[in-house]
Design an enzyme around this catalytic site. Sequence first.
Site, PDB file in Angstrom:
ATOM      1  CG  HIS A 223      60.118  56.377  44.160  1.00 54.24           C
ATOM      2  ND1 HIS A 223      60.108  56.695  42.833  1.00 54.24           N
ATOM      3  CD2 HIS A 223      59.185  55.690  44.281  1.00 54.24           C
ATOM      4  CE1 HIS A 223      59.144  56.432  42.145  1.00 54.24           C
ATOM      5  NE2 HIS A 223      58.610  55.401  43.154  1.00 54.24           N
TER       6      HIS A 223
ATOM      7  CG  HIS B 120      51.663  50.878  41.447  1.00 53.01           C
ATOM      8  ND1 HIS B 120      51.590  51.451  42.628  1.00 53.01           N
ATOM      9  CD2 HIS B 120      52.692  51.161  41.267  1.00 53.01           C
ATOM     10  CE1 HIS B 120      52.717  51.506  43.208  1.00 53.01           C
ATOM     11  NE2 HIS B 120      53.465  51.398  41.971  1.00 53.01           N
TER      12      HIS B 120
ATOM     13  NE  ARG C 126      53.588  54.950  43.630  1.00 56.82           N
ATOM     14  CZ  ARG C 126      54.077  55.664  44.546  1.00 56.82           C
ATOM     15  NH1 ARG C 126      53.456  56.738  45.472  1.00 56.82           N
ATOM     16  NH2 ARG C 126      55.362  55.370  44.826  1.00 56.82           N
TER      17      ARG C 126
ATOM     18  NE  ARG D 232      54.762  52.862  47.388  1.00 63.20           N
ATOM     19  CZ  ARG D 232      55.744  53.704  47.935  1.00 63.20           C
ATOM     20  NH1 ARG D 232      55.175  54.318  49.008  1.00 63.20           N
ATOM     21  NH2 ARG D 232      56.847  53.831  47.358  1.00 63.20           N
TER      22      ARG D 232
ATOM     23  CE1 TYR E 103      55.997  56.707  36.989  1.00 56.32           C
ATOM     24  CE2 TYR E 103      57.547  57.586  38.652  1.00 56.32           C
ATOM     25  CZ  TYR E 103      56.431  56.639  38.478  1.00 56.32           C
ATOM     26  OH  TYR E 103      55.944  56.008  39.115  1.00 56.32           O
TER      27      TYR E 103
ATOM     28  CE  LYS F 269      58.437  49.098  47.780  1.00 54.84           C
ATOM     29  NZ  LYS F 269      58.440  48.866  46.487  1.00 54.84           N
TER      30      LYS F 269
END
Length: 284
Positions: A253, A227, A230, A134, A262, A159
């Site tokens: 995640h 992003h 990414r 990120r 994806y 995150k």
Amino acid sequence: MRTNYYLEKLYQDMQLRAYSKHTQEVYGRAVRKFLSYSGKSVEMLDEHDVRDYVLHLMNGNLSKGSINTYQAAIRFFFGVTLNRSMNYLQMPRLKEDQTLPEILSREETARLLECCKNPKHRAMFALAYGSGLRVSEICGLKTQDIDSKQMRIFIRGSKGNKDRYTVLSQQCLAFLRDYWRSCRPNHPEGLLFPGWRNLSSITSEAVNDALKKWLSVAGIFRKISIHSLRHGFATHLLEDGVDIFTIKELLGHRSISSTTVYLHLANIGANLVSPADRIGNNGC
């Protein structure tokens, strides 16, 4: 000023809940902008001021997701920092559009990296695409986080305040070494990409501004952000046969549902044959 008192308490409340540094910065910035826009003392604010501010944001260029983040910050400010109940039905979250993220093709990514002549910028772009970082992770990366022996990168306190490892590509390592030889970053805390006068890390805005510049040089005129690189990392891994659970861990995640997007981007059905093409032509 009382406003400064409440802002200081806001940061204390987030620290007590172990919010990541990035979340603290985002929430703090959102609340400061809200207070500046309202022009009222904190004691006089209510949900009508929030509604007015959200409508103001909707007339700008912010995405629905960004506006919802602003709302979450303001709700935290009222509910925790001010300990004040509000009618949240008057401040609904915006329903976000379910659009697929924009990514660069492999060829476009290669062209971007080839055209970028700034070693610092090229290294940052390579980290986003080659390791799935990120933009906040790139900004906060330290030299000691790069493990060239194990060919991996340590991401600390990202995150959700999670630590993780992700892959370090040979190409990215070469770009990082070129950047190190050219720029010799010398930040007291070891930040790999220090900002102005080495006082702090580079900002996410500066990284995306740099990307915009080099996209233009590469002849790529689409709405692409760091992003997006990414997203390209995850999509192309999936196309190459890497399982989605490994990709989830590399990206950091929390839920697999965030990674399944994806599946819609990857060209994994290129060699599939429709069952309609396998049945015989036995019609009447």
